[in-house]
Design a protein around this motif. Structure first.
Motif, mmCIF file in Angstrom:
data_model
loop_
_atom_site.group_PDB
_atom_site.id
_atom_site.type_symbol
_atom_site.label_atom_id
_atom_site.label_comp_id
_atom_site.label_asym_id
_atom_site.label_seq_id
_atom_site.Cartn_x
_atom_site.Cartn_y
_atom_site.Cartn_z
ATOM 1 N N LEU A 270 -11.552 0.572 -55.449
ATOM 2 C CA LEU A 270 -11.333 0.916 -54.139
ATOM 3 C C LEU A 270 -10.131 0.054 -53.693
ATOM 4 C CD1 LEU A 270 -12.082 3.644 -52.731
ATOM 5 C CD2 LEU A 270 -13.524 2.446 -51.239
ATOM 6 N N THR A 271 -8.703 0.363 -53.730
ATOM 7 C CA THR A 271 -7.867 -0.532 -53.183
ATOM 8 C C THR A 271 -7.524 -0.113 -51.555
ATOM 9 O OG1 THR A 271 -6.246 1.385 -53.244
ATOM 10 C CG2 THR A 271 -6.440 0.008 -55.338
ATOM 11 N N PRO A 272 -7.065 -0.994 -50.795
ATOM 12 C CA PRO A 272 -7.082 -0.923 -49.322
ATOM 13 C C PRO A 272 -6.275 0.430 -48.838
ATOM 14 C CG PRO A 272 -6.481 -2.929 -50.115
ATOM 15 C CD PRO A 272 -6.515 -2.490 -51.161
ATOM 16 N N ALA A 273 -5.381 0.980 -49.579
ATOM 17 C CA ALA A 273 -4.592 2.196 -49.518
ATOM 18 C C ALA A 273 -5.641 3.423 -49.804
ATOM 19 C CB ALA A 273 -3.372 2.204 -50.427
ATOM 20 N N ALA A 274 -6.279 3.040 -50.908
ATOM 21 C CA ALA A 274 -7.068 4.168 -51.238
ATOM 22 C C ALA A 274 -8.348 4.442 -50.013
ATOM 23 C CB ALA A 274 -7.851 4.237 -52.447
ATOM 24 N N THR A 275 -8.595 3.521 -49.513
ATOM 25 C CA THR A 275 -9.905 3.115 -48.518
ATOM 26 C C THR A 275 -9.117 3.840 -47.338
ATOM 27 O OG1 THR A 275 -10.331 1.083 -49.495
ATOM 28 C CG2 THR A 275 -11.363 1.864 -47.313
ATOM 29 N N LEU A 276 -8.062 3.655 -47.043
ATOM 30 C CA LEU A 276 -7.284 4.210 -45.672
ATOM 31 C C LEU A 276 -7.137 5.595 -45.901
ATOM 32 C CD1 LEU A 276 -6.315 2.475 -43.606
ATOM 33 C CD2 LEU A 276 -4.072 2.888 -44.022
ATOM 34 N N THR A 277 -6.616 6.154 -47.064
ATOM 35 C CA THR A 277 -6.269 7.782 -47.036
ATOM 36 C C THR A 277 -7.613 8.225 -47.239
ATOM 37 O OG1 THR A 277 -6.107 7.349 -49.426
ATOM 38 C CG2 THR A 277 -3.960 7.186 -48.173
ATOM 39 N N GLY A 278 -8.743 7.782 -47.865
ATOM 40 C CA GLY A 278 -9.992 8.336 -47.966
ATOM 41 C C GLY A 278 -10.533 8.449 -46.673
ATOM 42 N N LEU A 279 -10.574 7.543 -45.706
ATOM 43 C CA LEU A 279 -11.262 7.585 -44.638
ATOM 44 C C LEU A 279 -10.452 8.563 -43.714
ATOM 45 C CD1 LEU A 279 -13.513 6.101 -42.894
ATOM 46 C CD2 LEU A 279 -11.666 4.368 -41.905
ATOM 47 N N ALA A 280 -9.210 8.563 -43.585
ATOM 48 C CA ALA A 280 -8.254 9.808 -42.865
ATOM 49 C C ALA A 280 -8.484 11.026 -43.293
ATOM 50 C CB ALA A 280 -6.884 9.208 -43.075
ATOM 51 N N ALA A 281 -8.688 11.142 -44.526
ATOM 52 C CA ALA A 281 -8.920 12.540 -45.137
ATOM 53 C C ALA A 281 -10.400 12.841 -44.585
ATOM 54 C CB ALA A 281 -9.040 12.636 -46.674
ATOM 55 N N TRP A 282 -11.238 12.088 -44.662
ATOM 56 C CA TRP A 282 -12.621 12.307 -44.127
ATOM 57 C C TRP A 282 -12.852 12.892 -42.818
ATOM 58 C CZ3 TRP A 282 -16.851 10.630 -41.208
ATOM 59 C CH2 TRP A 282 -17.796 10.941 -41.548
ATOM 60 N N ILE B 224 -5.403 13.966 -52.305
ATOM 61 C CA ILE B 224 -5.014 13.689 -53.475
ATOM 62 C C ILE B 224 -4.468 12.546 -53.692
ATOM 63 C CG2 ILE B 224 -2.983 14.386 -54.890
ATOM 64 C CD1 ILE B 224 -3.404 17.143 -53.984
ATOM 65 N N HIS B 225 -4.176 11.592 -52.730
ATOM 66 C CA HIS B 225 -3.714 10.192 -52.868
ATOM 67 C C HIS B 225 -4.877 9.537 -53.143
ATOM 68 C CE1 HIS B 225 -3.279 6.061 -51.774
ATOM 69 N NE2 HIS B 225 -2.092 6.201 -52.216
ATOM 70 N N HIS B 226 -5.881 9.678 -52.371
ATOM 71 C CA HIS B 226 -7.282 8.938 -52.402
ATOM 72 C C HIS B 226 -7.643 9.080 -54.129
ATOM 73 C CE1 HIS B 226 -11.061 7.060 -51.306
ATOM 74 N NE2 HIS B 226 -11.883 8.184 -51.937
ATOM 75 N N ALA B 227 -7.923 10.476 -54.508
ATOM 76 C CA ALA B 227 -8.365 10.716 -55.729
ATOM 77 C C ALA B 227 -7.529 10.064 -56.863
ATOM 78 C CB ALA B 227 -8.246 12.057 -55.979
ATOM 79 N N LEU B 228 -6.212 10.042 -56.740
ATOM 80 C CA LEU B 228 -5.447 9.268 -57.701
ATOM 81 C C LEU B 228 -5.599 7.948 -57.617
ATOM 82 C CD1 LEU B 228 -2.166 11.410 -57.356
ATOM 83 C CD2 LEU B 228 -3.963 11.654 -59.340
ATOM 84 N N ASP B 229 -5.711 7.394 -56.657
ATOM 85 C CA ASP B 229 -5.764 5.831 -56.396
ATOM 86 C C ASP B 229 -7.172 5.306 -56.640
ATOM 87 O OD1 ASP B 229 -4.381 3.491 -56.053
ATOM 88 O OD2 ASP B 229 -4.618 3.048 -53.936
#
Ligand SMILES: Cc1cc2nc3c(=O)[nH]c(=O)nc-3n(C[C@H](O)[C@H](O)[C@H](O)COP(=O)(O)OP(=O)(O)OC[C@H]3O[C@@H](n4cnc5c(N)ncnc54)[C@H](O)[C@@H]3O)c2cc1C
Length: 492
Positions: free
Chosen positions: A131-143, A182-187
């Motif tokens: 889990l990169t910081p960017a993926a954490t952020l996009t995952g949280l925002a999507a959630w 999709i960003h979260h999934a890819l990252d």
């Protein structure tokens, strides 16, 4: 255009039922397969399994993202997507699909047991989460977005903002949700970060982008090239108008009796438009007529916004409330309030085509002043084998017609005998009325396939008979997808 006739030697309901059952089964299998595809592709990568809860969490998230892409495409006014089932059914599916996706994604971040750690030897991420910081952020925002969007849509009526505001925020929020997801999934995805799943997410983004581009770019371009002008706006009953438009510089295109149009006033580039059934028959083109009942801001403002000569823009035709490809020994048309609009289009078409089968029209209103088109219906009864029943909820003293609601008690004596199941039924009006009519027809032994219904609201309350069937269908598909996710999680 000609009206459908009875096929000799074969029950009309048999053909209709077979067609609908095949379409429903195909839909179910296609949906379940599409939703399961990411998990199947992840499985095919052959990576070493992780603890089952972590694997289940990934599988549920991948399934949900795919389901959300399908739900997005269903709402995008793409005719090839919504035409086979009808746009109201497509919108209902859109709503039903969002529920399991919400549930799966709600638990997704809470199910992981592996640590967030940087261990170079764990290159397949069998023991750690990537889990990169960017993926954490996009995952949280999507959630967070999903947790806001779905409840706001389900409880929209209880939140005090305009429909248009909700619709715009819902579309923009859903687009952002897909992009973030999709960003979260890819990252961050153990499976999604590499081919072939990374390609699949690229593909899944396409219908979402297409749906948005269709509604806000392609359709406005087409609408602005084929404008209409207001010929007449006439008040024909309390809070009820007929709006007549004439094609401006084109032939008006084509539509089938019973279809509807999305209307924009002012500019084709306005973000909001409103659906209205066409009340005239196709033969009247290049003129077109609508029957509009005041409901809220847009309809109440019509007298100020659509003066004669004003430009209006139509995105049309849509809808499956049509005669084509349907069979019945007779036709029963049941309309409540403004639900008479598409029914008038059908009747006018039947009259123009010299229909010979018996037609029964039942119209429900609250008070006598709301009855419209009475003279035209009387005139039509001379040309068609037509019986008209006007039903009033609050009849005046001495009212010669029927009194009550369009419910099973009122409808029972009006149903055709001796074989009501061999007739075709068109029902349009408020959702509770449609549900009550479908229940009444069900009790009379009419199969759902012989009933064509048009709902004027996509957000129904109590699920009706048709909706319960759809829910059972999607419930089965969701259960199948859960089983696939579980099998994936428990593989070893
Ligand atoms: C397929 C279809 C055909 C219709 N045909 C007719 C018709 O022939 N005559 C008629 O009087 N009414 C018809 N309606 C209903 C009509 O679209 C709404 O009454 C109108 O959009 C209300 O807008 P408003 O701003 O006046 O009222 P609001 O108070 O904003 O809306 C009242 C309700 O109408 C629905 N609605 C509002 N705006 C939209 C929109 N942009 N898209 C979808 N739903 C919306 C929502 O459920 C909302 O709760 C039809 C609806 C549908 C879905």
């Amino acid at each position: 255009m000609s009206a459908a006739k009875t096929t000799p030697g074969r029950g009309p309901h048999d053909a209709g039922a077979a067609r609908q059952t095949t379409a429903a089964a195909a839909l179910l299998v296609a949906y379940a397969a599409i939703a399961a595809l990411p998990v199947v592709l992840a499985w095919a990568r052959g990576l070493p399994p992780r603890p089952w809860l972590d694997e289940l969490s990934s599988a549920l998230a991948m399934t949900s993202l795919m389901v959300l892409a399908v739900a997005f495409a269903l709402s995008g006014r793409i005719r090839t997507v919504s035409s086979p089932v009808g746009i109201d059914a497509a919108m209902r599916m859109h709503q039903l699909l969002a529920r399991p996706a919400l549930l799966y994604l709600l638990v997704h971040p809470m199910m992981y047991t592996l640590p967030l750690a940087d261990r170079p030897w764990d290159d397949t991420h069998a023991a750690t989460l990537a889990l990169t910081p960017a993926a954490t952020l996009t995952g949280l925002a999507a959630w967070v977005l999903l947790m806001l969007l779905v409840p706001a849509a389900i409880f929209r009526d209880r939140i005090p903002y305009r429909y248009e505001t909700w619709r715009l925020s819902h579309a923009l929020g859903a687009a952002a949700l897909m992009a973030l997801g999709i960003h979260h999934a890819l990252d961050a995805g153990r499976y999604s970060g590499a081919a072939p799943l990374s390609w699949l997410w690229g593909l899944a983004a396409a219908p979402c982008a297409l749906a948005l581009a269709n509604v806000w770019l392609f359709r406005p371009i087409a609408m602005s090239r084929r404008p209409w002008r207001v010929s007449r706006l006439e008040r024909i009953a309390p809070r009820t108008w007929t709006l007549t438009l004439r094609a401006d510089g084109h032939d008006g295109g084509r539509f089938r009796a019973g279809q509807f149009a999305w209307i924009k006033t002012g500019s084709a580039w306005r973000l909001s438009d409103h659906p209205f059934s066409i009340a005239s028959a196709p033969a009247r083109l290049p003129e077109i007529e609508f029957l509009i009942k005041e409901a809220g801001a847009f309809t109440a403002a019509l007298p100020d916004t659509v003066a004669p000569g004003a430009r209006v823009f139509l995105d049309a035709p849509y809808g499956n409330f049509t005669l084509e490809g349907r069979d019945g020994e007779g036709l029963m048309l049941i309309a409540g309030g403004a639900g008479l609009a598409p029914v008038m289009s059908l009747l006018r078409e039947l009259a123009a085509c010299g229909e010979r089968r018996p037609v029964v029209l039942v119209v429900g209103n609250r008070i006598a002043e709301q009855i419209v088109f009475a003279d035209e219906l009387r005139e039509m009864a001379g040309r068609l084998d037509l019986i008209v029943h006007q039903v009033l909820g609050e009849p005046p003293p001495g009212w010669p017609g029927l009194a009550g609601q369009l419910d099973p008690d009122t409808l029972r004596p009006l149903l055709p005998a001796p074989a009501p199941e061999r007739w075709l039924y068109f029902v349009c009006g408020p959702t509770p009325m449609i549900d009550a009519v479908e229940d009444a027809l069900d009790r009379a032994g009419v199969p759902l396939e012989q009933i064509v219904a048009e709902r004027f609201r996509y957000d129904s309350g109590r699920p009706g008979r048709r909706e319960r069937r759809m829910m059972a269908l999607f419930g089965t598909a969701a259960a199948a997808n859960l089983l696939v996710a579980l099998a994936f999680a428990l593989r070893s």
